[in-house]
Scaffold this motif. Structure first.
Motif, PDB file in Angstrom:
ATOM      1  N   SER A  17      38.821  90.362 -61.998  1.00 19.09           N
ATOM      2  CA  SER A  17      37.778  89.347 -61.785  1.00 19.09           C
ATOM      3  C   SER A  17      37.596  88.487 -63.031  1.00 19.09           C
ATOM      4  CB  SER A  17      36.456  90.014 -61.411  1.00 19.09           C
ATOM      5  OG  SER A  17      36.511  90.562 -60.118  1.00 19.09           O
ATOM      6  N   ASP A  18      37.685  89.103 -64.213  1.00 17.51           N
ATOM      7  CA  ASP A  18      37.646  88.327 -65.454  1.00 17.51           C
ATOM      8  C   ASP A  18      38.775  87.306 -65.481  1.00 17.51           C
ATOM      9  OD1 ASP A  18      35.516  89.870 -66.370  1.00 17.51           O
ATOM     10  OD2 ASP A  18      36.794  91.192 -67.576  1.00 17.51           O
TER      11      ASP A  18
ATOM     12  N   ALA B 216      40.344  85.971 -62.893  1.00 17.77           N
ATOM     13  CA  ALA B 216      40.098  84.915 -61.899  1.00 17.77           C
ATOM     14  C   ALA B 216      39.109  83.885 -62.435  1.00 17.77           C
ATOM     15  CB  ALA B 216      39.579  85.536 -60.604  1.00 17.77           C
ATOM     16  N   ALA B 217      38.051  84.341 -63.087  1.00 18.67           N
ATOM     17  CA  ALA B 217      37.060  83.420 -63.654  1.00 18.67           C
ATOM     18  C   ALA B 217      37.677  82.605 -64.779  1.00 18.67           C
ATOM     19  CB  ALA B 217      35.862  84.214 -64.158  1.00 18.67           C
TER      20      ALA B 217
ATOM     21  N   LYS C 236      39.906  79.784 -63.453  1.00 18.75           N
ATOM     22  CA  LYS C 236      39.131  78.644 -62.939  1.00 18.75           C
ATOM     23  C   LYS C 236      38.751  77.693 -64.066  1.00 18.75           C
ATOM     24  CE  LYS C 236      37.135  80.739 -58.790  1.00 18.75           C
ATOM     25  NZ  LYS C 236      35.879  81.145 -58.084  1.00 18.75           N
ATOM     26  N   GLN C 237      38.470  78.240 -65.239  1.00 21.40           N
ATOM     27  CA  GLN C 237      38.121  77.412 -66.393  1.00 21.40           C
ATOM     28  C   GLN C 237      39.354  76.832 -67.071  1.00 21.40           C
ATOM     29  OE1 GLN C 237      35.868  80.019 -68.925  1.00 21.40           O
ATOM     30  NE2 GLN C 237      34.054  79.999 -67.610  1.00 21.40           N
TER      31      GLN C 237
ATOM     32  N   TYR D  14      40.735  87.865 -54.885  1.00 23.08           N
ATOM     33  CA  TYR D  14      40.279  87.216 -56.123  1.00 23.08           C
ATOM     34  C   TYR D  14      40.369  85.696 -56.108  1.00 23.08           C
ATOM     35  CZ  TYR D  14      40.520  91.949 -58.034  1.00 23.08           C
ATOM     36  OH  TYR D  14      40.326  93.290 -58.270  1.00 23.08           O
TER      37      TYR D  14
END
Length: 322
Positions: free
Chosen positions: A171-172, A174-175, A178-179, A206
């Motif tokens: 999850s880290d 995936a975030a 996005k950035q 994810y």
């Protein structure tokens, strides 16, 4: 007892031709005289020809060697057919009778062979029970007792990259992507790219959309990530190159990937005819752990040792053979 891995034991030219047509080759002889240790000769297995297959990655090849040595100690006439290219080819070799034993993984059986899309909730035993029941009923394949060895898929980055970008879970990642969409690049093995328990499962869980995928052989992904060719790569959680190359495995916190406990699989009719074959195989399986397999794979993939020698040393260290 000499562990034989030679084409002569196959006998008929017709069978040799069929193996060649399927892309399967019988390997060279392993230079070991296998003597019984705690795995003792079993009268009903004396002289029984047993062909052991494997997929084409280090852990599965090691599992094949361990099985061959255990069965040889028990008195079987063992033929090696390891290093078959791809899960589907390995599976077909078992179903068609070209191999009698192959180590499979519960998640692979459930998703790839049974056609399910989602893992079984409830952990290792629930996944094993469902997979074994379905495979026996649909395909006549018996799954022996499952091993504590649980070789799951995961993504990995270098320790430096992970620390710099605070990546601990998928999850880290995936975030972060996005950035930083320019970092949305994955090193993946071709089969993992399309199999439902592989990258598609990660995308569904994810949201890895529009990823650039670089396809590599599974053996080169680790070095590709370590060298910076790709920021993220597919790995097996028991692979010794993780520690050898100082990679960081990201936790699959959304449980996108199924459980993958390793299990010896055989055709049900073969087990029914030779039920004593369970003992040597399940003895080996019960003794394996993730930590031990990481070290065994490291000896092969990082230290450059022969997988047969590594398997033999482990069998001797456990007292199973001499």
């Amino acid at each position: 007892m000499k562990l034989r891995r030679i084409t002569a034991v196959l006998g008929a030219a017709v069978l040799a031709a069929s193996l060649s047509a399927c892309g399967l080759t019988v390997n060279q002889a392993v230079p070991y005289d296998i003597q019984p240790g705690t795995i003792q000769p079993i009268p009903s297995l004396q002289g029984l020809k047993v062909t052991v297959g494997s997929k084409d990655f280090t852990e599965n090849i090691i599992l094949a060697y361990l099985s061959e040595m255990a069965l040889s100690a028990a008195g079987a006439d063992v033929v090696d057919l390891s290093d078959i290219k791809g899960s589907n080819s390995s599976r077909q070799a078992l179903l068609s009778g070209q191999t009698d034993v192959t180590w499979e993984y519960t998640g692979t059986g459930w998703i790839n062979y049974q056609g399910n899309e989602l893992p079984v909730p409830g952990g290792e035993k629930a996944q094993y029970d469902a997979t074994a029941k379905a495979d026996e009923e649909k395909f006549g394949v018996t799954w022996l007792n499952y091993s504590p060895l649980n070789d799951q898929y995961a993504f990995a980055v270098t320790e430096e990259y992970g620390a710099k970008n605070n990546l601990k879970t998928t999850s880290d990642l995936a975030a972060f992507i996005k950035q930083k969409p320019d970092q949305n690049v994955f090193c993946l093995e071709t089969e993992f790219t399309s199999r439902q328990d592989g990258f598609p499962a990660a995308v569904k869980a994810y949201g890895f959309q529009n990823s650039k995928i670089e396809n590599f052989g599974i053996g080169t992904i680790y070095s590709a990530v370590a060298s910076g060719t790709c920021p993220v790569g597919e790995v097996f959680t028991t692979d010794g190159r993780i520690s050898g190359l100082n990679l960081r495995v990201l936790e699959d916190d959304k449980k996108a990937f199924p459980q993958y406990n390793a299990v010896p699989t055989l055709r049900a009719d073969f087990v029914k005819a030779h039920p004593e074959i369970r003992g040597p195989l399940e003895t080996v399986g019960a003794a394996l752990t993730n930590e031990q397999m990481v070290q065994l794979c490291k000896q092969v993939d990082v230290d450059g040792q022969d997988p047969g020698k590594v398997a033999h040393a482990w069998m001797v260290s456990k007292g199973f053979v001499k």
